[in-house]
Design an enzyme around this catalytic site. Sequence first.
Site, PDB file in Angstrom:
ATOM      1  CG  MET A  48      82.752  60.101  71.837  1.00  0.00           C
ATOM      2  SD  MET A  48      82.141  58.826  70.720  1.00  0.00           S
ATOM      3  CE  MET A  48      83.004  59.201  69.204  1.00  0.00           C
ATOM      4  CE  LYS A  57      76.126  56.115  76.095  1.00  0.00           C
ATOM      5  NZ  LYS A  57      77.521  56.196  76.469  1.00  0.00           N
ATOM      6  CG  ASP A 102      71.529  62.315  70.587  1.00  0.00           C
ATOM      7  OD1 ASP A 102      71.956  63.468  70.773  1.00  0.00           O
ATOM      8  OD2 ASP A 102      71.711  61.667  69.540  1.00  0.00           O
ATOM      9  CB  ALA A 116      82.225  68.765  68.990  1.00  0.00           C
TER      10      ALA A 116
END
Length: 487
Positions: A384, A271, A249, A333
Site C-alpha cells: 500500500m 471498494k 474484494d 504479494a
Amino acid sequence: MEFLPLFFQLRATRVLLVGGGKVAVRKARLLTRAGAILACVSPDIDHELESMLQRTGGEWRMARYDSADLEGVTLVVAATPDDAVNRQVAEDAGHRHIPVNVVDSPELCSFVFPSIVDRSPLVIGISSSARSPVLARLIRSKIEALVPAAYGRLAAFTGRFRDEVKAVASEEGQRRRFWEQVVNGPAGELVLAGREAEAEALVRQYLERPTEAQPVGEVYLIGAGPGDPELLTFKAARLLQEADVVLYDRLVTPEILDMARRDAERIYVGKRRDRHAVPQGQINQLLLDLAKQGLCVARLKGGDPFIFGRGGEEIEQLASHGIPFQVIPGITAASGCAAYAGIPLTHRDHAQSVRFITGNLKSDRVDLPWGEFVSNQETLVFYMGLQGLDTICGQLIAHGRSGDTPAALVEQGTTRNQRTLTGTLASLPAQVKAMEVHAPTLLIIGEVVGLRACLEWFGEAEKPTSWPPNAGADGHPVGWKAEDDGV
Ligand code: SAH
C-alpha cells in the site's frame, strides 16, 4: 464463451456421417461409443468403418452426399476432403436446424468435439473453441493423470442412489450437503478403494437420518494469492469449490473467482467506484449471518489473509459465536511479486532479513519507526505504498539509507499485466510520476533489487480480460490512477 459445453444423449439415435475415410473413422469411433446409430454416406469406405457400421447396426450408402440424407437425423458430421461438399452439408443442416460439425472447419460448425477424458459415467470434455486442439489435448493428458479411473465408479455409485436421496431430501441445498458428505467422506473413500458394499451400508445409514439438525455453516478465510490463479493452494481451490457463498474484494482476480462453484453466490465487498469500502464491521457481520444460515462461506482475500488483510478481525467475531472456520494461507504479494520480478527477497551476501511494512500513511494509527529501516543488509517491502511513495523514499534517505539504494515498484504483480519499474530511492518517485501506474503496486527496496538481471519493464503482454474487477473500457481500473489501494 464461444461454445457452451453440453453433453448429448445419442443412444439409439440416427447420426449422419458424411465421408468414409480415416477422419470419418475417428469420429465414428466416438459417436458409436455414445451409442449412436450411424448412417454413413460416401462413394467409398474405409474397411474399419465398414465393420464398425456392421457391428453397431449402422448403414452405408455408397453415393455422394445428398441433402435428403439429412432426413431424420439428430446430428451430422461432415468429414470429407471435399470443401464444397462439407460446405453444402453445413448449409443444409443449418436450414434444417440440425447440429453440424465439419471436421477442421470451425467456422462451419454449430458444435465442436472436445478432447475427452472418459471415466464413464464421469466424462470430462476440454475445448479450446477450435483455437488450439493441441493445447486441449495437452490439458487432457494432465487431467487423465489427475482423475483416477475409480472416479467413474464413484459417479456410478452415487447415481444408484439419486432417486432415494431425492425422496428423503427434497431441498436442493440439503441434497447437495448429503452428496458432499458421501463423496468427500468415508463412503466416497470406500468406493474408491473398491469396497462398495461397505460404502452402501454407510449411505443407507445416512439415508435414515437425512434431515438431522441443520449443520452450522463454516467460514473459510482463503488466501487467494497475488493474482495468478495458479498460485492458489490446492486447499484453497478445493474449499472454493465447496463454498455456497463467496465474499471477495478487488484484489481477487476474475480467473480466481471463476473457480468457485457455478451456483455459488458471489458478493463483492471491496471498494466501490466511489471508493467507499464496505465497512469492516459489516463484513464481519455478513460472514456471521451467512454461516448462521448453515452456509459454507468462502472469504477470499488477496495474498495471505493474515498479512495486511484484517483476517484476524474477521475470525475474531466468528470464534466468539462458535462458528467453525479455517484459515488457508496464501502467497503474499511480497513473495509473488518478488519471484515474478526476479528479485530474491533475501540473499546470503546482500540481505539477511526482510521486513513487510504498511505504506498506508493516511491512517492516524500508522507511525513508522523510520530509524529502524536503515540497515542496508535488510530488504524492505512496502504494501500500500504507492500514494506515500515520496514520503517513504524521502524518510528513508533522511534517516540514513543511501539515495543509491536500488528500489523497484511492481505493478499488478503475477498477473499478465505485471510491470516492474526499477530505480533508486532517490530516482523512483520521479520515475513513477512520469508514467501512469495502476494499483495494486508493491515497493521493494534494497540491494537485492540490483540483482534483477532482466529488462527494466517486462511482462508487457496484452491486457488481461478485465482485471481489476472494476476495470474501465480501456482495461485500466476506473478511478485508480495513483490511488492507494489499502485495505
Ligand atoms: N493480504 C495481501 C495484502 C493486502 S494489502 C497480501 O498478503 O498480499 C494490499 C496491498 O498489497 C496493495 O496495496 C499492494 O501493495 C499489495 N498487493 C497485493 N496484490 C498485489 C499485486 N498483485 N501486485 C502488487 N502489489 C500487490
